[in-house]
Write a protein that holds these residues in place. Structure first.
Motif, PDB file in Angstrom:
ATOM      1  N   GLY A   1      -3.071   9.126   1.406  1.00 57.83           N
ATOM      2  CA  GLY A   1      -2.763  10.206   2.343  1.00 57.83           C
ATOM      3  C   GLY A   1      -1.436  10.015   3.044  1.00 57.83           C
ATOM      4  O   GLY A   1      -0.688  10.968   3.265  1.00 57.83           O
ATOM      5  N   VAL A   2      -1.116   8.756   3.395  1.00 60.06           N
ATOM      6  CA  VAL A   2       0.158   8.473   4.068  1.00 60.06           C
ATOM      7  C   VAL A   2       1.329   8.705   3.121  1.00 60.06           C
ATOM      8  O   VAL A   2       2.311   9.372   3.465  1.00 60.06           O
ATOM      9  CB  VAL A   2       0.180   7.023   4.591  1.00 60.06           C
ATOM     10  N   ALA A   3       1.231   8.154   1.910  1.00 63.16           N
ATOM     11  CA  ALA A   3       2.365   8.189   0.981  1.00 63.16           C
ATOM     12  C   ALA A   3       2.518   9.527   0.273  1.00 63.16           C
ATOM     13  O   ALA A   3       3.640   9.951  -0.020  1.00 63.16           O
ATOM     14  CB  ALA A   3       2.218   7.068  -0.051  1.00 63.16           C
ATOM     15  N   LEU A   4       1.409  10.203   0.002  1.00 64.20           N
ATOM     16  CA  LEU A   4       1.470  11.409  -0.815  1.00 64.20           C
ATOM     17  C   LEU A   4       1.385  12.693   0.002  1.00 64.20           C
ATOM     18  O   LEU A   4       1.749  13.762  -0.497  1.00 64.20           O
ATOM     19  CB  LEU A   4       0.352  11.380  -1.856  1.00 64.20           C
ATOM     20  N   GLY A   5       0.916  12.601   1.258  1.00 67.14           N
ATOM     21  CA  GLY A   5       0.859  13.795   2.103  1.00 67.14           C
ATOM     22  C   GLY A   5       2.196  14.504   2.227  1.00 67.14           C
ATOM     23  O   GLY A   5       2.270  15.737   2.078  1.00 67.14           O
ATOM     24  N   PRO A   6       3.300  13.780   2.500  1.00 75.74           N
ATOM     25  CA  PRO A   6       4.606  14.449   2.572  1.00 75.74           C
ATOM     26  C   PRO A   6       5.005  15.128   1.264  1.00 75.74           C
ATOM     27  O   PRO A   6       5.598  16.206   1.287  1.00 75.74           O
ATOM     28  CB  PRO A   6       5.565  13.295   2.915  1.00 75.74           C
ATOM     29  N   ILE A   7       4.677  14.499   0.135  1.00 75.88           N
ATOM     30  CA  ILE A   7       5.005  15.097  -1.163  1.00 75.88           C
ATOM     31  C   ILE A   7       4.204  16.385  -1.373  1.00 75.88           C
ATOM     32  O   ILE A   7       4.737  17.392  -1.859  1.00 75.88           O
ATOM     33  CB  ILE A   7       4.720  14.100  -2.302  1.00 75.88           C
ATOM     34  N   ILE A   8       2.931  16.353  -0.996  1.00 76.42           N
ATOM     35  CA  ILE A   8       2.103  17.558  -1.084  1.00 76.42           C
ATOM     36  C   ILE A   8       2.691  18.668  -0.229  1.00 76.42           C
ATOM     37  O   ILE A   8       2.791  19.825  -0.670  1.00 76.42           O
ATOM     38  CB  ILE A   8       0.659  17.235  -0.648  1.00 76.42           C
ATOM     39  N   SER A   9       3.093  18.336   0.997  1.00 77.38           N
ATOM     40  CA  SER A   9       3.682  19.333   1.895  1.00 77.38           C
ATOM     41  C   SER A   9       4.935  19.946   1.291  1.00 77.38           C
ATOM     42  O   SER A   9       5.150  21.167   1.357  1.00 77.38           O
ATOM     43  CB  SER A   9       4.015  18.692   3.242  1.00 77.38           C
ATOM     44  N   ILE A  10       5.758  19.112   0.688  1.00 83.70           N
ATOM     45  CA  ILE A  10       7.014  19.591   0.101  1.00 83.70           C
ATOM     46  C   ILE A  10       6.746  20.536  -1.068  1.00 83.70           C
ATOM     47  O   ILE A  10       7.345  21.618  -1.162  1.00 83.70           O
ATOM     48  CB  ILE A  10       7.878  18.388  -0.346  1.00 83.70           C
ATOM     49  N   TYR A  11       5.832  20.180  -1.938  1.00 86.03           N
ATOM     50  CA  TYR A  11       5.552  21.027  -3.100  1.00 86.03           C
ATOM     51  C   TYR A  11       4.929  22.362  -2.692  1.00 86.03           C
ATOM     52  O   TYR A  11       5.285  23.423  -3.218  1.00 86.03           O
ATOM     53  CB  TYR A  11       4.631  20.292  -4.080  1.00 86.03           C
ATOM     54  N   PHE A  12       3.988  22.320  -1.748  1.00 83.39           N
ATOM     55  CA  PHE A  12       3.355  23.559  -1.309  1.00 83.39           C
ATOM     56  C   PHE A  12       4.363  24.439  -0.568  1.00 83.39           C
ATOM     57  O   PHE A  12       4.348  25.666  -0.712  1.00 83.39           O
ATOM     58  CB  PHE A  12       2.139  23.258  -0.428  1.00 83.39           C
TER      59      PHE A  12
ATOM     60  N   ILE B   1       0.835  -1.205   0.000  1.00 91.46           N
ATOM     61  CA  ILE B   1       0.000   0.000   0.000  1.00 91.46           C
ATOM     62  C   ILE B   1       0.867   1.252   0.000  1.00 91.46           C
ATOM     63  O   ILE B   1       0.682   2.171  -0.804  1.00 91.46           O
ATOM     64  CB  ILE B   1      -0.937   0.005   1.225  1.00 91.46           C
ATOM     65  N   ILE B   2       1.833   1.294   0.919  1.00 87.14           N
ATOM     66  CA  ILE B   2       2.686   2.473   1.044  1.00 87.14           C
ATOM     67  C   ILE B   2       3.594   2.616  -0.169  1.00 87.14           C
ATOM     68  O   ILE B   2       3.744   3.711  -0.738  1.00 87.14           O
ATOM     69  CB  ILE B   2       3.514   2.388   2.339  1.00 87.14           C
ATOM     70  N   THR B   3       4.191   1.504  -0.611  1.00 89.14           N
ATOM     71  CA  THR B   3       5.136   1.558  -1.718  1.00 89.14           C
ATOM     72  C   THR B   3       4.451   1.911  -3.029  1.00 89.14           C
ATOM     73  O   THR B   3       4.908   2.797  -3.765  1.00 89.14           O
ATOM     74  CB  THR B   3       5.863   0.201  -1.854  1.00 89.14           C
ATOM     75  N   LEU B   4       3.347   1.249  -3.349  1.00 89.88           N
ATOM     76  CA  LEU B   4       2.670   1.521  -4.611  1.00 89.88           C
ATOM     77  C   LEU B   4       2.065   2.924  -4.627  1.00 89.88           C
ATOM     78  O   LEU B   4       2.061   3.592  -5.666  1.00 89.88           O
ATOM     79  CB  LEU B   4       1.582   0.469  -4.863  1.00 89.88           C
ATOM     80  N   SER B   5       1.570   3.382  -3.483  1.00 87.38           N
ATOM     81  CA  SER B   5       1.068   4.761  -3.414  1.00 87.38           C
ATOM     82  C   SER B   5       2.193   5.750  -3.683  1.00 87.38           C
ATOM     83  O   SER B   5       2.010   6.756  -4.375  1.00 87.38           O
ATOM     84  CB  SER B   5       0.449   5.030  -2.036  1.00 87.38           C
ATOM     85  N   SER B   6       3.364   5.462  -3.149  1.00 79.33           N
ATOM     86  CA  SER B   6       4.513   6.329  -3.386  1.00 79.33           C
ATOM     87  C   SER B   6       4.966   6.277  -4.838  1.00 79.33           C
ATOM     88  O   SER B   6       5.362   7.300  -5.415  1.00 79.33           O
ATOM     89  CB  SER B   6       5.665   5.913  -2.455  1.00 79.33           C
TER      90      SER B   6
END
Length: 446
Positions: free
Chosen positions: A116-127, A67-72
């Motif tokens: 939300g777990v895998a992509l939340g950090p990416i969203i935070s970084i881009y914003f 779940i975490i890996t494929l979402s990432s």
């Protein structure tokens, strides 16, 4: 020099005293082993419980890893990055950066918690990157914690583990409580009210508590690299095998095979949505978005780093869960709470029980498997609906998720920062989530 706020001081202190997840798991093992013996279990019974528990989550661990890996992997696709980069350029003020990032991750989490777990950090970084470019004052670590808190809405979203299980005919409690339609759990008035109230409260608190002493994304070089566009060109294929790796035809064949698997699962066998089918969907999306095996493999090499805590730590927690499940300890813990409950205090007690167990079992589905029978019996004894008990227990489950280092380590691993730098903010949001949840599931209809 700008004065440090109470929230910043609290986060700094918590970062110093909260142990990492492995240390916490070992500590909990010792405490619960002793507690199981103290409530009347023999040493051999307690040892047998730990023996049964240690490796009982092997399949579930791989499911969570996927779940975490494929979402990432999905999050690393150029299509997703471009979409996030576009949305990140829209906010013009600090408050709108918080609002945009929180709502985006909240929407993804409501659809599927792994996103939300895998992509939340990416969203935070881009914003955070776009905010820094525009000289908008945003503290990256605080934004990361706030966006991570938005993931909590999954508890009453489309991937809510316990409600989905209870809505499936043949579940392990059907003889006791029957099948619970989703309209009485995640789509009940109480759940909808909670999702709206918590999201609004999270936005208000997130805008209000933004630190005055800003730590921009550029202060975290490893995290900053994740927002940099890839400039290297794809290597030219020099032989037959390399051309196969870069062929979209090979990917198309595999995608058709996965699509056939999904058709067989949902249409032919008439199965419901579950973890395996969700992972199949993300496997399909990952290959479609990356378009060939070469790009998928490159993304996979980076994505697997985000799942490292799950691979071993889940088994340490499984051993602790075995002590609760295979001795009388878990039932006694929940039974004590049920004995002192009334219809108006039961949601609070269930939420507290959920919080306690979530420290040991970082899985909503796993927690319900352990506490479902006791919670259901206690709810009926007290005179409230089983649904109210289930939903209140979910409040406690995510109280633990936001307060303990297990999931914070995963988020930190994806963002390439230390979990100790933002877990204190998570505890503030955990308290907000808990208070709102207890009030709503005490008085709102469900």
């Amino acid at each position: 020099m700008t004065q440090e706020s109470w929230a910043d001081r609290f986060a700094r202190v918590m970062g110093r005293i909260v142990p990492d997840a492995i240390t916490a798991a070992i500590f909990l093992l010792v405490v619960l082993f002793g507690a199981a013996i103290a409530v009347g279990n023999s040493f051999s019974t307690t040892m047998e419980a730990w023996y049964k528990g240690l490796w009982m989550l092997l399949p579930f661990t791989m499911q969570m890893t996927l779940i975490i890996t494929l979402s990432s992997v999905v999050g690393q696709s150029s299509m997703f990055r471009k979409a996030i980069a576009f949305l990140a350029r829209l906010p013009k003020t600090t408050n709108w950066v918080v609002i945009g990032a929180v709502l985006l991750n909240g929407a993804l989490s409501y659809f599927y918690w792994g996103l939300g777990v895998a992509l939340g950090p990416i969203i935070s970084i881009y914003f955070a990157r776009e905010a820094e470019r525009k000289n908008i004052k945003v503290d990256f670590l605080f934004l990361l914690a706030t966006v991570w808190a938005a993931n909590a809405v999954w508890q009453f979203g489309l991937s809510a583990s316990a409600p989905l299980l209870m809505a499936t005919p043949g579940h392990f409690l059907e003889g006791l409580i029957g099948v619970l339609p989703l309209s009485t759990t995640i789509w009940s008035p109480a759940s909808i009210i909670h999702e709206i109230v918590f999201t609004v409260a999270l936005l208000i608190v997130g805008c209000w508590l933004m630190p005055k002493q800003m730590r921009p994304l550029s202060a975290f070089p490893e995290a900053n690299k994740l927002a940099e566009p890839e400039t290297h060109a794809e290597e030219q294929a020099e032989n037959f095998s390399e051309r196969l790796e870069r062929s979209s035809i090979v990917t198309l064949v595999f995608c058709l095979a996965v699509a056939a698997w999904l058709w067989w699962h949902f249409i032919t066998k008439r199965n419901s949505l579950d973890i395996n089918s969700l992972n199949a969907v993300f496997l399909l999306l990952a290959f479609l978005l990356h378009r060939n095996v070469f790009r998928f493999t490159k993304a996979l090499q980076h994505a697997i780093l985000s799942a490292w805590p799950v691979i071993v730590i889940y088994h340490l927690y499984a051993g602790v869960a075995g002590l609760i499940q295979h001795t009388t300890l878990g039932e006694k813990m929940a039974g004590i709470i049920a004995a002192v409950s009334t219809p108006y205090t039961f949601p609070l007690m269930a939420a507290i029980a959920g919080t306690v167990v979530s420290f040991f079992v970082p899985s909503s589905g796993g927690q319900w498997a352990i506490q479902g029978f006791v919670t259901s019996k206690a709810a009926m004894a007290v005179g409230v609906s089983v649904q109210r008990g289930l939903l209140a227990l979910s409040v406690g489950d995510h109280m633990g998720n936001l307060s303990t280092p297990f999931w914070a380590m995963i988020v930190a691993g994806i963002a390439r920062v230390s979990f100790r730098e933002f877990i204190g903010y998570g505890m503030i949001y955990a308290a907000l989530w808990f208070v709102i949840g207890v009030v709503v599931f005490t008085f709102a209809p469900c």
